[in-house]
Scaffold this active site. Structure first.
Site, mmCIF file in Angstrom:
data_model
loop_
_atom_site.group_PDB
_atom_site.id
_atom_site.type_symbol
_atom_site.label_atom_id
_atom_site.label_comp_id
_atom_site.label_asym_id
_atom_site.label_seq_id
_atom_site.Cartn_x
_atom_site.Cartn_y
_atom_site.Cartn_z
ATOM 1 N N LEU A 66 0.919 -1.482 -0.125
ATOM 2 C CA LEU A 66 0.023 -0.072 -0.014
ATOM 3 C C LEU A 66 0.927 1.227 0.022
ATOM 4 O O LEU A 66 1.670 1.287 0.898
ATOM 5 C CB LEU A 66 -0.723 0.182 1.354
ATOM 6 C CG LEU A 66 -2.117 -0.824 1.552
ATOM 7 C CD1 LEU A 66 -2.666 -0.544 2.991
ATOM 8 C CD2 LEU A 66 -3.126 -0.455 0.455
ATOM 9 N N HIS A 67 0.812 2.233 -1.023
ATOM 10 C CA HIS A 67 1.508 3.266 -0.898
ATOM 11 C C HIS A 67 0.603 4.537 -1.662
ATOM 12 O O HIS A 67 1.306 5.584 -1.401
ATOM 13 C CB HIS A 67 2.788 3.322 -1.627
ATOM 14 C CG HIS A 67 2.690 3.146 -3.195
ATOM 15 N ND1 HIS A 67 2.393 2.217 -3.871
ATOM 16 C CD2 HIS A 67 3.052 4.175 -3.911
ATOM 17 C CE1 HIS A 67 2.582 2.428 -4.949
ATOM 18 N NE2 HIS A 67 2.783 3.607 -5.135
ATOM 19 N N ARG A 68 -0.359 4.274 -2.102
ATOM 20 C CA ARG A 68 -0.990 5.532 -2.868
ATOM 21 C C ARG A 68 -1.555 6.541 -1.849
ATOM 22 O O ARG A 68 -2.118 6.002 -0.716
ATOM 23 C CB ARG A 68 -2.245 4.854 -3.659
ATOM 24 C CG ARG A 68 -1.883 4.068 -4.633
ATOM 25 C CD ARG A 68 -2.004 4.657 -6.051
ATOM 26 N NE ARG A 68 -1.203 3.576 -6.980
ATOM 27 C CZ ARG A 68 -0.421 4.123 -7.769
ATOM 28 N NH1 ARG A 68 0.101 4.999 -7.799
ATOM 29 N NH2 ARG A 68 0.365 3.179 -8.567
ATOM 30 N N PRO A 69 -1.379 7.829 -1.989
ATOM 31 C CA PRO A 69 -1.743 8.855 -1.275
ATOM 32 C C PRO A 69 -3.114 8.576 -0.999
ATOM 33 O O PRO A 69 -3.932 8.852 0.139
ATOM 34 C CB PRO A 69 -1.508 10.159 -1.988
ATOM 35 C CG PRO A 69 -0.430 9.695 -2.952
ATOM 36 C CD PRO A 69 -0.615 8.288 -3.524
ATOM 37 N N ASP A 83 -2.045 -1.626 -4.169
ATOM 38 C CA ASP A 83 -2.605 -0.587 -4.853
ATOM 39 C C ASP A 83 -1.447 -0.152 -5.767
ATOM 40 O O ASP A 83 -1.654 0.966 -6.383
ATOM 41 C CB ASP A 83 -2.974 0.585 -3.960
ATOM 42 C CG ASP A 83 -1.868 1.104 -3.221
ATOM 43 O OD1 ASP A 83 -0.746 0.798 -3.305
ATOM 44 O OD2 ASP A 83 -1.979 1.788 -2.223
#
Ligand code: UD1
Length: 364
Positions: free
Chosen positions: A208-211, A287
């Site tokens: 998970l890393h999407r803003p 993501d």
């Protein structure tokens, strides 16, 4: 022919590696590598150079982190004098990160020919910074290399001339196929087994890393609620992006994560270790864009924790389900995947390990 190649963020390294190898077969090509320094942590950058055998960058612009405007502007400011002094015949950019559009703009304004690898992908979601980077980069590129047919269709619909578009397949898959055997020798699963005293049969992998997912406490919480169900069935390994790690404490989610006893947060892992984790996972939740493609080739079910994908072929013929971030929808997608209620994925056309060869043959 002088070719200047740009990398900045983790997925760029994976896409540029096969090109650097391919160039060596062409005596008339003088290729150099510029690292913008968008990603700078050892585990986000140096480890990948090592794993992928990419030559050290000829220059590192060391821009580091910042707001989108600051980061993009800083890359442009630092790249321009270098491009002027090196005088390349071609600048090659990959993917959709800030380094891609920043260097693309500099090249175009200096009247240097620009090639974009992974062109035409569209999520049709302009709240995604990457979507803006994709649209803008494609609109100024002279050579556009597509990974899937939706990319070609999107570019034609946007009025890009037919003769600029090349359907070449997926360069990220070149890297996967050439590293899979080595990745199979990774001991990461035994290491995790030992470290956490686990008897691992099935396991899940999460990234998970999407803003839009990790900057919003409510959305992040909904994803964690779904993970509560999944980790009750099998261990979940979660190599964690620096942005995500920082936000867990800022958003007050550490306690919630600590309650998930079968969820294991790991530092970012190397490319080869991550490939091994994906290949052996029962399911991958992510993501990321590239992971949707890698799981398609590895024939591992993938659940995309976003409302859309710019890589539709992974859904239509691959193993990907776009579940969004609603707890119930993620759990439903998970049950479908592990209960075997999904089709055996096919390999998309030209995802055969030869994309770099096709791309470089158009440069001559
Ligand atoms: C960038 C890309 C995204 C890509 C991702 C892969 C853009 C707009 N986004 O997102 O498309 O999927 O890379 O990882 O270009 N940080 C560190 N160390 C690093 C790099 C980043 O600690 O080496 C932290 C910093 O707090 C930084 C934050 O991560 O502010 C975000 O980094 P940034 O490069 O802005 O974007 P990513 O989220 O990594």
């Amino acid at each position: 022919m002088k070719i200047l190649n740009i990398v900045g963020a983790r997925p760029n390294f994976i896409k540029i590696a096969p090109l650097m190898t391919e160039y060596r077969k062409h005596k008339n090509i003088d290729a150099i590598l510029v690292h913008t320094g968008q990603h700078y942590d050892d585990k986000m950058s140096d480890y990948l150079f090592h794993d992928l055998g990419i030559p050290k960058p000829d220059i590192n612009l060391e821009v580091g982190s910042g707001s989108h405007a600051v980061q993009t502007a800083e890359i442009m400011k630092r790249f321009e004098p270098f491009a002027i002094s090196y005088k390349p015949d071609l600048v090659v950019v990959v993917g959709d990160v800030n380094s891609t559009i920043a260097c693309g703009l500099v090249a175009t304004k200096l009247d240097i020919k620009l090639a974009h690898i992974e062109a035409g992908l569209r999520s049709f979601d302009r709240s995604m910074p990457e979507e803006i980077n994709r649209i803008l980069t494609d609109s100024i590129s002279d050579l556009l290399f597509c990974t899937e047919s939706s990319g070609v269709d999107n570019l034609l619909a946007e009025g890009v001339a037919h003769n600029k578009i090349h359907m070449v397949g997926n360069i990220m898959i070149d890297t996967l196929l050439s590293h899979l055997e080595k990745a199979q020798q990774s001991t990461i699963i035994e290491d995790l087994q030992q470290q956490y005293c686990l008897d691992i049969r099935d396991f899940a992998v999460l990234t998970l890393h999407r803003p839009s997912n990790v900057d919003d406490a409510l959305v992040f919480s909904r994803i964690l609620d779904a993970l509560e169900v999944i980790q009750a069935d099998m261990p979940v390994f979660f190599p964690i992006h620096p942005r995500t790690r920082r936000n867990i404490s800022i958003l007050g989610l550490q306690q919630k994560i600590d309650n998930l006893k079968n969820l294991y947060m790991l530092d970012p892992v190397s490319y080869l270790d991550f490939l091994k984790l994906q290949a052996d996972a029962r399911i991958v939740l992510t993501d990321s864009g590239g992971i949707q493609e890698e799981t398609t080739i590895l024939k591992v079910p993938c659940i995309t924790l976003r409302e859309n994908t710019e890589r539709p072929v992974t859904v239509t013929i691959g193993s990907n389900q776009v579940a969004g971030t609603d707890t119930g929808k993620i759990v439903t997608a998970y049950k479908r995947a592990v209960n075997g209620d999904y089709r055996e994925p096919q390999i998309p056309p030209l995802w055969d390990g030869k994309a770099a060869e096709r791309i470089v043959s158009t440069f001559e």
